[in-house]
Design a protein around this motif. Structure first.
Motif, PDB file in Angstrom:
ATOM      1  N   VAL A  59      -2.338  18.468  16.699  1.00 30.12           N
ATOM      2  CA  VAL A  59      -3.514  18.421  15.814  1.00 30.12           C
ATOM      3  C   VAL A  59      -4.758  18.886  16.577  1.00 30.12           C
ATOM      4  O   VAL A  59      -5.591  19.641  16.039  1.00 30.12           O
ATOM      5  CB  VAL A  59      -3.690  16.993  15.240  1.00 30.12           C
ATOM      6  CG1 VAL A  59      -5.031  16.851  14.538  1.00 30.12           C
ATOM      7  CG2 VAL A  59      -2.551  16.687  14.272  1.00 30.12           C
ATOM      8  N   LEU A  60      -4.866  18.486  17.846  1.00 29.04           N
ATOM      9  CA  LEU A  60      -6.001  18.922  18.675  1.00 29.04           C
ATOM     10  C   LEU A  60      -5.971  20.444  18.857  1.00 29.04           C
ATOM     11  O   LEU A  60      -7.001  21.120  18.736  1.00 29.04           O
ATOM     12  CB  LEU A  60      -5.956  18.215  20.035  1.00 29.04           C
ATOM     13  CG  LEU A  60      -6.980  18.677  21.065  1.00 29.04           C
ATOM     14  CD1 LEU A  60      -8.400  18.452  20.570  1.00 29.04           C
ATOM     15  CD2 LEU A  60      -6.783  17.943  22.405  1.00 29.04           C
ATOM     16  N   LYS A  61      -4.765  20.975  19.120  1.00 31.70           N
ATOM     17  CA  LYS A  61      -4.637  22.436  19.311  1.00 31.70           C
ATOM     18  C   LYS A  61      -5.052  23.170  18.030  1.00 31.70           C
ATOM     19  O   LYS A  61      -5.786  24.167  18.072  1.00 31.70           O
ATOM     20  CB  LYS A  61      -3.173  22.750  19.668  1.00 31.70           C
ATOM     21  CG  LYS A  61      -2.877  24.194  19.941  1.00 31.70           C
ATOM     22  CD  LYS A  61      -1.481  24.338  20.543  1.00 31.70           C
ATOM     23  CE  LYS A  61      -1.001  25.771  20.531  1.00 31.70           C
ATOM     24  NZ  LYS A  61      -0.482  26.203  19.234  1.00 31.70           N
ATOM     25  N   VAL A  62      -4.610  22.645  16.879  1.00 30.85           N
ATOM     26  CA  VAL A  62      -4.975  23.271  15.602  1.00 30.85           C
ATOM     27  C   VAL A  62      -6.488  23.194  15.398  1.00 30.85           C
ATOM     28  O   VAL A  62      -7.119  24.153  14.942  1.00 30.85           O
ATOM     29  CB  VAL A  62      -4.207  22.601  14.440  1.00 30.85           C
ATOM     30  CG1 VAL A  62      -4.820  22.978  13.093  1.00 30.85           C
ATOM     31  CG2 VAL A  62      -2.738  23.001  14.489  1.00 30.85           C
ATOM     32  N   GLN A  66      -8.796  23.201  17.644  1.00 31.99           N
ATOM     33  CA  GLN A  66      -9.451  24.227  18.476  1.00 31.99           C
ATOM     34  C   GLN A  66      -9.323  25.595  17.804  1.00 31.99           C
ATOM     35  O   GLN A  66     -10.260  26.404  17.834  1.00 31.99           O
ATOM     36  CB  GLN A  66      -8.849  24.256  19.894  1.00 31.99           C
ATOM     37  CG  GLN A  66      -9.009  22.952  20.681  1.00 31.99           C
ATOM     38  CD  GLN A  66     -10.419  22.373  20.650  1.00 31.99           C
ATOM     39  OE1 GLN A  66     -11.402  23.082  20.506  1.00 31.99           O
ATOM     40  NE2 GLN A  66     -10.526  21.053  20.735  1.00 31.99           N
ATOM     41  N   GLU A  67      -8.164  25.856  17.188  1.00 33.12           N
ATOM     42  CA  GLU A  67      -7.997  27.143  16.493  1.00 33.12           C
ATOM     43  C   GLU A  67      -8.915  27.223  15.268  1.00 33.12           C
ATOM     44  O   GLU A  67      -9.470  28.284  14.953  1.00 33.12           O
ATOM     45  CB  GLU A  67      -6.531  27.355  16.114  1.00 33.12           C
ATOM     46  CG  GLU A  67      -5.697  27.621  17.363  1.00 33.12           C
ATOM     47  CD  GLU A  67      -4.207  27.744  17.105  1.00 33.12           C
ATOM     48  OE1 GLU A  67      -3.825  28.100  15.995  1.00 33.12           O
ATOM     49  OE2 GLU A  67      -3.444  27.470  18.049  1.00 33.12           O
ATOM     50  N   LEU A  68      -9.083  26.089  14.592  1.00 35.58           N
ATOM     51  CA  LEU A  68     -10.006  26.069  13.449  1.00 35.58           C
ATOM     52  C   LEU A  68     -11.444  26.297  13.915  1.00 35.58           C
ATOM     53  O   LEU A  68     -12.209  27.030  13.261  1.00 35.58           O
ATOM     54  CB  LEU A  68      -9.890  24.736  12.699  1.00 35.58           C
ATOM     55  CG  LEU A  68      -8.596  24.552  11.902  1.00 35.58           C
ATOM     56  CD1 LEU A  68      -8.451  23.108  11.413  1.00 35.58           C
ATOM     57  CD2 LEU A  68      -8.557  25.518  10.715  1.00 35.58           C
ATOM     58  N   PHE A  69     -11.809  25.684  15.055  1.00 34.03           N
ATOM     59  CA  PHE A  69     -13.155  25.935  15.600  1.00 34.03           C
ATOM     60  C   PHE A  69     -13.305  27.411  15.966  1.00 34.03           C
ATOM     61  O   PHE A  69     -14.366  28.004  15.762  1.00 34.03           O
ATOM     62  CB  PHE A  69     -13.416  25.050  16.827  1.00 34.03           C
ATOM     63  CG  PHE A  69     -13.681  23.599  16.509  1.00 34.03           C
ATOM     64  CD1 PHE A  69     -14.290  23.220  15.317  1.00 34.03           C
ATOM     65  CD2 PHE A  69     -13.334  22.602  17.403  1.00 34.03           C
ATOM     66  CE1 PHE A  69     -14.538  21.879  15.025  1.00 34.03           C
ATOM     67  CE2 PHE A  69     -13.572  21.262  17.124  1.00 34.03           C
ATOM     68  CZ  PHE A  69     -14.183  20.897  15.936  1.00 34.03           C
TER      69      PHE A  69
END
Ligand SMILES: NC(=O)c1ccc[n+]([C@@H]2O[C@H](COP(=O)([O-])OP(=O)(O)OC[C@H]3O[C@@H](n4cnc5c(N)ncnc54)[C@H](OP(=O)(O)O)[C@@H]3O)[C@@H](O)[C@H]2O)c1
Length: 333
Positions: free
Chosen positions: A279-282, A284-287
């Motif tokens: 969820v954290l990786k996603v 960062q991708e959303l940011f």
């Protein structure tokens, strides 16, 4: 601090504002001064008692928040008081202070306001997981989004466009069409037609030279589900996200066999609880998509804390295009 609480399940107006003592952080938790709250469709289900996860009453509902870390408990790493964060919690956001596990919080990039961050939580995570994790989207594919002007739907349109998809946006009014076109939809699919079962496939085939949709994101259920299954391409993937249109459909498995179609489901909160690192990786991708300008939460209206039940009522009635956000304690910055 003020907190909305559900004492008896019912309409949004049945929530009560209670004055509670300031929260104190437990070990491995932090307390956040909430600046903005995003309203989500599942909040309406929680308040009315129709959601699958319901805590004992009285409780504070609300899943999406952005604010400033007020205090951190023992054992919290990576956050300190004063940090600007957003978080997605199971319950507790509809208050001036919220308790947040650090694994569910994300430091905000410079320039992302609390209100935009609160609007960019649950629905963007849900849309990304549906498209990429469950839908196995590959760059350049065609993506059909149902309920495309809603919270999850509009997030899905923006993310899919940002990741290079050709996006077909399913809506049912001219006002919604304008919203999805502004978000970058390549074609608009009219879901208000009388004979959706055949007509949806005809519209999708017309927009794709007969190819169909490689990925279908379905937050609607009901008639859309069966019709969208027929509009899927060979080896298409349909992801069940929700049932905003009311009925829970059943799968005619002969469709799956005939066109090598997969149907999968998404319950995003399971990912939050079981795989916080993903969820954290996603996030960062959303940011990154936000920094690139591909993702821009559409805030239909910002409500003051006192009008939170009105915001919830509008979402319950499906009258919000994009997101309704509640600002708390001067939260715009
Ligand atoms: N699985 C998960 O992890 C997860 C996470 C978040 C949300 N959800 C679910 O996803 C669904 C959507 O949530 P949301 O936040 O996007 O809700 P929302 O903002 O209220 O959007 C729902 C959209 O569906 C449209 N719609 C409703 N009934 C329709 C119908 N019969 N035909 C065509 N369009 C219709 C609405 O359009 P109108 O304005 O025309 O009514 C609206 O644009 C909900 O069921 C929610 O519970 C699931």
């Amino acid at each position: 601090m003020r907190s909305y609480r559900v004492w008896e399940h019912g309409a949004p107006s049945s929530m009560q504002v209670d004055l509670l003592p300031d929260l104190v952080p437990a070990p491995r938790e932090m307390i956040v001064d909430v600046k903005a709250v995003g309203i989500n469709f599942p909040d309406t289900l929680v308040v009315s008692g129709k959601y699958q996860v319901l805590p004992p009453r009285p409780f504070t509902p609300g899943k999406d928040l952005a604010g400033v870390v007020r205090a951190v408990g023992a054992g919290v790493e990576g956050f300190s008081s004063g940090d600007r964060i957003m978080a997605q919690v199971e319950h507790g956001a509809f208050a001036e202070q919220a308790s947040v596990p650090p694994s569910q919080a994300f430091l905000l990039p410079d320039g992302l306001s609390f209100e935009a961050a609160a609007a960019m939580g649950l629905v963007y995570q849900t849309a990304y997981f549906a498209l990429v994790e469950r839908g196995q989207y590959k760059r350049g594919e065609t993506v059909l989004v149902g309920g495309a002007a809603g919270g999850v739907g509009l997030a899905a349109v923006q993310i899919a466009k940002g990741l290079g998809a050709r996006v077909l946006a399913g809506v049912r009014s001219a006002a919604e069409e304008a919203v999805v076109r502004e978000a970058g939809a390549d074609a608009v699919i009219d879901l208000s037609v009388a004979d959706l079962r055949d007509n949806l496939r005809a519209q999708v085939h017309a927009a794709t030279d007969g190819h169909g949709a490689d990925v279908v994101l379905d937050p609607l259920g009901a008639d859309f589900f069966a019709a969208a299954l027929r509009a899927a391409a060979w080896c298409g993937r349909l992801v069940v996200i929700g049932f905003a249109a009311g009925d829970i459909p059943t799968v005619k498995v002969n469709y799956l066999l005939v066109k090598n179609i997969s149907v999968s489901g998404l319950q995003w909160s399971d990912y939050r609880d079981r795989t916080p690192e993903l969820v954290l990786k996603v996030q960062q991708e959303l940011f990154d998509l936000w920094r690139a300008g591909a993702v821009r939460p559409r805030i239909m209206r910002v409500f003051p804390f006192e009008e939170l039940p009105e915001a919830l009522e509008l979402v319950a009635q499906g009258k919000v295009q994009g997101k309704a956000v509640v600002s708390i304690g001067g939260g715009a910055a």
